[in-house]
Each structure stands twice: as C-alpha cells, then as structure tokens.
Design a protein around this motif. Structure first.
Motif, PDB file in Angstrom:
ATOM      1  N   SER A  99       0.835  -1.562  -0.277  1.00 36.89           N
ATOM      2  CA  SER A  99       0.595   0.192   0.070  1.00 36.89           C
ATOM      3  C   SER A  99       0.689   0.868  -0.256  1.00 36.89           C
ATOM      4  O   SER A  99       0.612   2.228  -0.391  1.00 36.89           O
ATOM      5  N   LEU A 100       1.946   1.171   0.917  1.00 34.50           N
ATOM      6  CA  LEU A 100       2.811   2.135   0.944  1.00 34.50           C
ATOM      7  C   LEU A 100       4.233   2.615  -0.880  1.00 34.50           C
ATOM      8  O   LEU A 100       4.174   3.753  -0.792  1.00 34.50           O
ATOM      9  N   VAL A 101       3.869   1.297  -0.853  1.00 38.76           N
ATOM     10  CA  VAL A 101       4.849   1.788  -2.708  1.00 38.76           C
ATOM     11  C   VAL A 101       4.267   2.658  -3.253  1.00 38.76           C
ATOM     12  O   VAL A 101       5.135   4.114  -3.581  1.00 38.76           O
ATOM     13  N   PRO A 102       3.235   3.488  -3.785  1.00 38.11           N
ATOM     14  CA  PRO A 102       2.848   5.047  -4.844  1.00 38.11           C
ATOM     15  C   PRO A 102       3.159   6.333  -3.874  1.00 38.11           C
ATOM     16  O   PRO A 102       2.924   6.994  -4.443  1.00 38.11           O
ATOM     17  N   VAL A 103       3.063   5.897  -2.320  1.00 46.12           N
ATOM     18  CA  VAL A 103       3.097   6.664  -2.067  1.00 46.12           C
ATOM     19  C   VAL A 103       4.161   7.136  -1.689  1.00 46.12           C
ATOM     20  O   VAL A 103       4.892   8.468  -2.246  1.00 46.12           O
ATOM     21  N   PHE A 104       5.524   6.539  -1.335  1.00 46.15           N
ATOM     22  CA  PHE A 104       6.685   6.741  -1.536  1.00 46.15           C
ATOM     23  C   PHE A 104       6.954   7.774  -2.853  1.00 46.15           C
ATOM     24  O   PHE A 104       7.403   8.727  -3.660  1.00 46.15           O
ATOM     25  N   TYR A 105       6.208   6.875  -4.477  1.00 47.99           N
ATOM     26  CA  TYR A 105       6.868   7.520  -5.524  1.00 47.99           C
ATOM     27  C   TYR A 105       6.228   8.585  -5.615  1.00 47.99           C
ATOM     28  O   TYR A 105       6.370   9.987  -6.625  1.00 47.99           O
ATOM     29  N   ALA A 106       4.997   8.698  -5.450  1.00 46.72           N
ATOM     30  CA  ALA A 106       4.365  10.083  -5.446  1.00 46.72           C
ATOM     31  C   ALA A 106       4.808  11.004  -4.938  1.00 46.72           C
ATOM     32  O   ALA A 106       5.100  12.280  -5.206  1.00 46.72           O
ATOM     33  N   ALA A 107       5.655  10.814  -3.873  1.00 49.17           N
ATOM     34  CA  ALA A 107       5.958  11.935  -2.990  1.00 49.17           C
ATOM     35  C   ALA A 107       7.517  12.698  -3.911  1.00 49.17           C
ATOM     36  O   ALA A 107       7.072  14.054  -4.036  1.00 49.17           O
ATOM     37  N   GLU A 108       7.828  11.642  -4.106  1.00 52.26           N
ATOM     38  CA  GLU A 108       9.161  12.115  -4.835  1.00 52.26           C
ATOM     39  C   GLU A 108       8.901  12.435  -6.464  1.00 52.26           C
ATOM     40  O   GLU A 108       9.369  13.776  -5.741  1.00 52.26           O
ATOM     41  N   GLU A 109       7.675  12.257  -6.801  1.00 53.20           N
ATOM     42  CA  GLU A 109       7.331  12.691  -7.830  1.00 53.20           C
ATOM     43  C   GLU A 109       7.326  14.048  -8.056  1.00 53.20           C
ATOM     44  O   GLU A 109       7.112  15.249  -8.744  1.00 53.20           O
ATOM     45  N   PHE A 110       6.318  13.882  -6.744  1.00 52.42           N
ATOM     46  CA  PHE A 110       5.787  15.742  -6.724  1.00 52.42           C
ATOM     47  C   PHE A 110       6.419  16.702  -6.142  1.00 52.42           C
ATOM     48  O   PHE A 110       7.251  17.889  -6.435  1.00 52.42           O
ATOM     49  N   VAL A 111       8.000  15.976  -5.532  1.00 46.93           N
ATOM     50  CA  VAL A 111       9.282  16.412  -5.209  1.00 46.93           C
ATOM     51  C   VAL A 111       9.502  17.639  -6.211  1.00 46.93           C
ATOM     52  O   VAL A 111      10.110  18.049  -6.099  1.00 46.93           O
ATOM     53  N   VAL A 112       9.857  16.720  -7.454  1.00 47.98           N
ATOM     54  CA  VAL A 112      10.553  17.079  -8.330  1.00 47.98           C
ATOM     55  C   VAL A 112      10.160  17.380  -9.496  1.00 47.98           C
ATOM     56  O   VAL A 112      10.924  18.265 -10.429  1.00 47.98           O
TER      57      VAL A 112
END
Length: 192
Positions: A99-112
């Motif tokens: 469940s947490l996998v897209p949380v990390f990807y989305a946060a990183e994508e949002f930052v960059v």
C-alpha cells in the motif's frame, strides 16, 4: 550544538522496528477491528513521515534534494524485507508495504515534478483498467499520478476504493488515502 545535531529526523529504523516488534507480539486477525487498526496505524505512521518531509520542503526547512533523500530513506526502511516467525503476519505487513509503494513514488514525483494535470478519479479508473489488462507498471503510474494530485491538495474520494475490485490498485489507493489523511492531519501515531 553542531549543525548535525539540528538535522531533523523524519523516520528511523528504530521506529519501524518498534512497530514490527509490537505486531510480532500481537494476535493479529485482519477481521478483528483492533488488529486492522494496528496495521492501519503502521501504514499511517509511515505516510505521516512522508507528509512531514513534504511539509518541511514547503516551509523551506529542507531543499528538494534533501526531501528526495528523506523520502527514499523512509522508503528504504519501510520496504525492506520483513521476516517474522509467523507467515500470516509477514503477509499482513507485506500488504501494508504494498500500500505504501505509491506513497513514496508520488511524494518523490511531487518534489521533482510538481502536481500532474488530470483528475484523481480518472487516474484511479485508468489504473484499474490497466490492472485488468495486467499492465501493472501503467497501473502503478496512474496511482502515483493520482497521488501527486492528492499531495497538491486535490481530494481522493475513498468511495472509489470500495468500487475497485480487490487487487494491487485497491491496495495502492488505500496507501494514497493514508497519505491524504496524513497531509490533512499529520498527527503522530503513537507506537505504544
């Protein structure tokens, strides 16, 4: 106090291990409300750490490079392989990690890259369609895009999850919902 002493810590291996130790001690039954809440708290706690990184970036306490580093740090801790004596518990924790996998990807994508254009519900529907076509990379990509929208302040209607067939997309959307809750109310979940 040196500069290193002032470095903000967003998550730690010790914190994650405390959760795992607690889960190892508990009688876990996903049908039981207390067990389900414990697993959700574990998930929410990691999502809150990500929300805190994003808030620190927004407040200018850290820069983009450090934000990406911190998000990856939380991800490395939380997504590391867990091996408990109880196979059922290991599977339940694996579900939380999924469940947490897209949380990390989305946060990183949002930052960059910031918030992507599009509608949260349409991204979720596209993800479900991609999962039905067995294109899991595309499905994850759509959920991550929905996640950047959520981080940017757009609302994820949790009723969408109830309409999804159980599978990876429903688990991933559940993680994005935890992130949404963490952003809206980043209250610390107490381990004990």
């Amino acid at each position: 106090m040196t500069e290193d002493d002032a470095v903000e810590t967003f998550y730690s291996e010790e914190r994650w291990q405390n959760w795992l130790d607690r889960l190892a001690e508990e009688e876990l039954d996903p049908e039981n409300e207390d067990s389900a809440r414990l697993l959700l708290n574990l998930q929410d706690d990691a999502a809150i750490a990500v929300a805190k990184v994003l808030a620190a970036l927004e407040d200018g306490r850290i820069d983009e490079e450090r934000a990406v580093e911190e998000i990856r740090g939380v991800s490395d801790i939380v997504l590391a392989e867990v091996s408990l004596d109880d196979e059922d518990k290991t599977m339940l924790i694996d579900g939380v990690q999924t469940s947490l996998v897209p949380v990390f990807y989305a946060a990183e994508e949002f930052v960059v890259g910031g918030v992507v254009d599009g509608d949260v519900a349409e991204f979720i529907e596209a993800a479900a369609d991609a999962e039905a076509d067995e294109d899991l990379d595309a499905a994850l990509g759509y959920v991550v895009q929905a996640g950047t929208r959520v981080i940017g302040g757009h609302h994820l209607d949790i009723d969408l999850v109830e309409e999804l067939e159980y599978g990876l997309v429903s688990e991933w959307v559940n993680g994005i919902d935890s992130l949404q809750s963490a952003i809206e109310d980043p209250e610390v979940v107490e381990e004990d």
